[in-house]
Motif scaffolding. Structure first.
Motif, PDB file in Angstrom:
ATOM      1  N   GLU A 195       0.818  -1.212   0.000  1.00  0.00           N
ATOM      2  CA  GLU A 195       0.000   0.000   0.000  1.00  0.00           C
ATOM      3  C   GLU A 195       0.851   1.260   0.000  1.00  0.00           C
ATOM      4  O   GLU A 195       0.539   2.234  -0.693  1.00  0.00           O
ATOM      5  CB  GLU A 195      -0.938  -0.004   1.208  1.00  0.00           C
ATOM      6  CG  GLU A 195      -1.913   1.166   1.197  1.00  0.00           C
ATOM      7  CD  GLU A 195      -2.955   1.059   2.307  1.00  0.00           C
ATOM      8  OE1 GLU A 195      -3.723   2.013   2.468  1.00  0.00           O
ATOM      9  OE2 GLU A 195      -2.977   0.019   2.999  1.00  0.00           O
ATOM     10  N   ALA A 196       1.955   1.254   0.756  1.00  0.00           N
ATOM     11  CA  ALA A 196       2.813   2.438   0.826  1.00  0.00           C
ATOM     12  C   ALA A 196       3.467   2.741  -0.513  1.00  0.00           C
ATOM     13  O   ALA A 196       3.853   3.877  -0.781  1.00  0.00           O
ATOM     14  CB  ALA A 196       3.883   2.248   1.897  1.00  0.00           C
ATOM     15  N   MET A 197       3.579   1.724  -1.365  1.00  0.00           N
ATOM     16  CA  MET A 197       4.203   1.908  -2.679  1.00  0.00           C
ATOM     17  C   MET A 197       3.165   2.114  -3.770  1.00  0.00           C
ATOM     18  O   MET A 197       3.523   2.226  -4.946  1.00  0.00           O
ATOM     19  CB  MET A 197       5.064   0.690  -3.012  1.00  0.00           C
ATOM     20  CG  MET A 197       6.197   0.448  -2.031  1.00  0.00           C
ATOM     21  SD  MET A 197       7.128  -1.050  -2.425  1.00  0.00           S
ATOM     22  CE  MET A 197       7.782  -0.611  -4.033  1.00  0.00           C
ATOM     23  N   ASP A 198       1.878   2.130  -3.415  1.00  0.00           N
ATOM     24  CA  ASP A 198       0.798   2.240  -4.395  1.00  0.00           C
ATOM     25  C   ASP A 198       0.915   1.154  -5.455  1.00  0.00           C
ATOM     26  O   ASP A 198       0.660   1.378  -6.636  1.00  0.00           O
ATOM     27  CB  ASP A 198       0.797   3.621  -5.066  1.00  0.00           C
ATOM     28  CG  ASP A 198       0.579   4.744  -4.069  1.00  0.00           C
ATOM     29  OD1 ASP A 198      -0.276   4.581  -3.183  1.00  0.00           O
ATOM     30  OD2 ASP A 198       1.263   5.780  -4.182  1.00  0.00           O
ATOM     31  N   PHE A 199       1.315  -0.034  -5.005  1.00  0.00           N
ATOM     32  CA  PHE A 199       1.537  -1.124  -5.957  1.00  0.00           C
ATOM     33  C   PHE A 199       0.248  -1.898  -6.204  1.00  0.00           C
ATOM     34  O   PHE A 199      -0.451  -2.294  -5.271  1.00  0.00           O
ATOM     35  CB  PHE A 199       2.609  -2.085  -5.439  1.00  0.00           C
ATOM     36  CG  PHE A 199       2.732  -3.334  -6.265  1.00  0.00           C
ATOM     37  CD1 PHE A 199       3.431  -3.313  -7.466  1.00  0.00           C
ATOM     38  CD2 PHE A 199       2.130  -4.515  -5.860  1.00  0.00           C
ATOM     39  CE1 PHE A 199       3.533  -4.455  -8.241  1.00  0.00           C
ATOM     40  CE2 PHE A 199       2.232  -5.664  -6.627  1.00  0.00           C
ATOM     41  CZ  PHE A 199       2.933  -5.633  -7.827  1.00  0.00           C
ATOM     42  N   ALA A 200      -0.068  -2.106  -7.460  1.00  0.00           N
ATOM     43  CA  ALA A 200      -1.199  -2.942  -7.851  1.00  0.00           C
ATOM     44  C   ALA A 200      -0.953  -3.402  -9.277  1.00  0.00           C
ATOM     45  O   ALA A 200      -0.316  -2.695 -10.077  1.00  0.00           O
ATOM     46  CB  ALA A 200      -2.514  -2.180  -7.754  1.00  0.00           C
ATOM     47  N   MET A 201      -1.451  -4.577  -9.619  1.00  0.00           N
ATOM     48  CA  MET A 201      -1.317  -5.110 -10.976  1.00  0.00           C
ATOM     49  C   MET A 201      -2.685  -5.256 -11.635  1.00  0.00           C
ATOM     50  O   MET A 201      -2.896  -6.146 -12.455  1.00  0.00           O
ATOM     51  CB  MET A 201      -0.586  -6.448 -10.953  1.00  0.00           C
ATOM     52  CG  MET A 201       0.898  -6.339 -10.684  1.00  0.00           C
ATOM     53  SD  MET A 201       1.767  -5.248 -11.849  1.00  0.00           S
ATOM     54  CE  MET A 201       1.462  -6.087 -13.394  1.00  0.00           C
ATOM     55  N   HIS A 202      -3.615  -4.351 -11.296  1.00  0.00           N
ATOM     56  CA  HIS A 202      -4.961  -4.435 -11.861  1.00  0.00           C
ATOM     57  C   HIS A 202      -4.979  -4.206 -13.368  1.00  0.00           C
ATOM     58  O   HIS A 202      -6.002  -4.443 -14.014  1.00  0.00           O
ATOM     59  CB  HIS A 202      -5.885  -3.428 -11.160  1.00  0.00           C
ATOM     60  CG  HIS A 202      -6.037  -3.677  -9.691  1.00  0.00           C
ATOM     61  ND1 HIS A 202      -5.905  -4.933  -9.127  1.00  0.00           N
ATOM     62  CD2 HIS A 202      -6.311  -2.833  -8.653  1.00  0.00           C
ATOM     63  CE1 HIS A 202      -6.089  -4.849  -7.821  1.00  0.00           C
ATOM     64  NE2 HIS A 202      -6.336  -3.583  -7.510  1.00  0.00           N
ATOM     65  N   GLU A 203      -3.870  -3.760 -13.914  1.00  0.00           N
ATOM     66  CA  GLU A 203      -3.794  -3.623 -15.369  1.00  0.00           C
ATOM     67  C   GLU A 203      -4.016  -4.964 -16.067  1.00  0.00           C
ATOM     68  O   GLU A 203      -4.393  -5.012 -17.242  1.00  0.00           O
ATOM     69  CB  GLU A 203      -2.441  -3.039 -15.784  1.00  0.00           C
ATOM     70  CG  GLU A 203      -1.244  -3.900 -15.410  1.00  0.00           C
ATOM     71  CD  GLU A 203       0.072  -3.201 -15.674  1.00  0.00           C
ATOM     72  OE1 GLU A 203       0.576  -3.294 -16.808  1.00  0.00           O
ATOM     73  OE2 GLU A 203       0.598  -2.555 -14.739  1.00  0.00           O
TER      74      GLU A 203
END
Length: 501
Positions: A195-203
């Motif tokens: 969360e702190a890195m705003d990481f997501a692979m929703h692409e």
């Protein structure tokens, strides 16, 4: 007396002709504008190619197996400067590399992420026409830091959200050391602090694959390539982890040995990040005409754009909307006019130039019978209710825009632009990515949408200044010409008079 009469007649005649010329009405010339937009110019030819999607076919269902790479230094909201190298395997697993940089030329690496997991393709998307839905699972994410300043900032940022996550006694992360960010592969160990890195692979939730073919005049033969479109990133970084894509990022290109740019990214890995060669920085020059390079996706519709910029800080825009990803079934078109400010270098996005754009006039043209019905049901807040006809443009400036398509007039928005040279030698113009939530009044833009290609007018990549014709300039030119002709006539009359006397 005869000469005096002749001189008077000639003078009056010129004044009358000049007066008539300067009094030519310059009001709504929409029909001629649209004719010019669709004329036998390079701009019109490019739009017709896009409307037919000449040389483009969709691969359904997608077959993403193979290696896919970025085709330029991509700018994500934030801003983030990124290169991607994604590998999809036949067993549905993937190994994805994301390389992040501190500069817009992707020459100074900050850190990289290596993401492993699996993906399963599903049904056709109900959200984005032409896309295929997918479910994915991330099993492991590792990070390598290359920049000391970034490492210090990231350690502090992550440890505020996940105290002690980076337990090193130093206040900076070790360079070129692998850090585990997510690990689901070890049953006895669970690690996650994204969360702190705003990481997501929703692409990975939507996928579209296209096959392209075109005739290359330089080598006198057809060339082909494949592109992979993945979901877009929310323009508000705080919403990134919770956003389901409704558009696409810039496409990735399938690796080919004869693709020189692909070679720059091919076989790079987390301890050997790709470094792009320096490119020429061009000052954004808002002049000439520009047209879309592809059928562009929007939240609901697809669009082809044609923008015209004049030297007097005015602009025109033609936007042709379609219901399908091949831009073959039109919905409606809009034509807008307005003005823009001079550009200032962005303090947020390196390489970007900020402008203020004002849209003051607009015409709308329904392109199918369903749209005609919809426009005719408006409550006089989109032109005159009940007066809409198929393929007949109507000005909606007087009603403050058109609520049916969600546009109010006049409106001002911040623009972010950059210009670069494409691989075909033509200039490319990037402007701001449309806000995911549609609110143009929020924070300044930090990313771009698909580029426009220069299609008419002076090449903006070279330092040539020209004056474009517009109503005010034409009027002034006519007036100056009239004064010159009047002076010439009086001089001739005086010479003849003196000779006779």
């Amino acid at each position: 007396m005869e000469v005096q009469s002749l001189g008077l007649v000639i003078t009056v005649s010129f004044l009358v002709l000049c007066g008539l010329a300067s009094a030519v009405p310059s009001g709504n010339q929409l029909d001629s504008h649209i004719v010019r937009a669709l004329s036998e110019s390079e701009c019109g030819a490019q739009m017709r190619r896009l409307q037919g999607n000449e040389g483009v076919s969709a691969i359904v269902p997608p077959r993403p197996k193979g290696e896919w790479v970025s085709m330029r230094c991509e700018v994500r909201p934030g801003p983030e400067f990124i290169l991607r190298r994604y590998k999809f395997h036949s067993d549905s697993s993937f190994s994805l590399h994301q390389f992040f940089y501190t500069d817009d030329q992707c020459r100074h690496p900050a850190y990289s992420l290596k993401i492993r997991g699996t993906i399963a393709l599903g049904q056709q998307s109900w959200v984005v026409s032409g896309a295929t839905e997918a479910e994915y699972h991330v099993s492991k994410v590792t990070m390598v830091v290359y920049d000391e300043t970034f490492g210090r900032t990231l350690r502090s940022q992550v440890n505020r959200t996940c105290p002690g996550f980076f337990s090193s006694s130093n206040d900076v992360l070790e360079l070129y050391q692998r850090y585990v960010i997510v690990d689901w592969e070890q049953e006895s160990t669970f690690t996650e602090c994204t969360e702190a890195m705003d990481f997501a692979m929703h692409e990975l939730q939507i996928v579209r694959q296209e096959f392209h073919s075109e005739f290359n005049t330089g080598i006198a033969k057809f060339v082909s390539w494949e592109e992979l479109f993945l979901g877009d990133i929310h323009t508000d970084r705080k919403q990134r982890m919770y956003y389901r894509p409704r558009a696409y990022q810039p496409p990735l290109r399938k690796y080919q040995a004869n693709c020189s740019f692909c070679q720059l990214i091919h076989n790079t890995e987390e301890f050997n990040p790709p470094l792009l060669p320096a490119r020429t920085e061009y000052q954004v020059s808002l002049r000439s005409e520009w047209v879309s390079t592809r059928c562009e996706v929007r939240k609901i519709h697809f669009v082809i754009r044609h923008l015209v910029f004049h030297n007097n800080y005015t602009w025109e825009g033609y936007f042709f909307y379609f219901r399908d990803p091949m831009c073959q079934h039109p919905v409606y078109s809009i034509y807008v006019k307005g003005a823009h400010s001079d550009g200032t270098m962005s303090e947020i996005v390196t390489g970007g130039t900020e402008f203020e754009f004002v849209t003051s006039q607009m015409w709308v043209t329904p392109k199918n019978s369903e749209e005609v019905v919809k426009f005719n049901k408006n409550d006089d807040d989109c032109g005159a209710a009940g007066s809409w006809r198929l393929n007949q443009p109507q000005e909606v400036t007087g009603t403050g825009g058109c609520s049916v398509i969600g546009i109010t007039l006049p409106h001002t928005e911040s623009e972010l632009m950059r210009m670069e040279q494409g691989r075909d030698g033509k200039a490319l113009l990037f402007n701001r990515e449309r806000p995911t939530d549609g609110d143009l009044s929020l924070e300044k833009p930090t990313s771009y949408q698909s580029p426009l290609r220069h299609c008419a007018g002076v090449n903006p990549l070279i330092d040539i200044t020209v004056t474009y014709e517009n109503n005010e300039e034409n009027s002034g030119t006519r007036l100056r010409t009239c004064y010159a002709l009047q002076t010439l006539v009086w001089c001739l009359w005086i010479c003849i008079y003196l000779l006779r006397h």
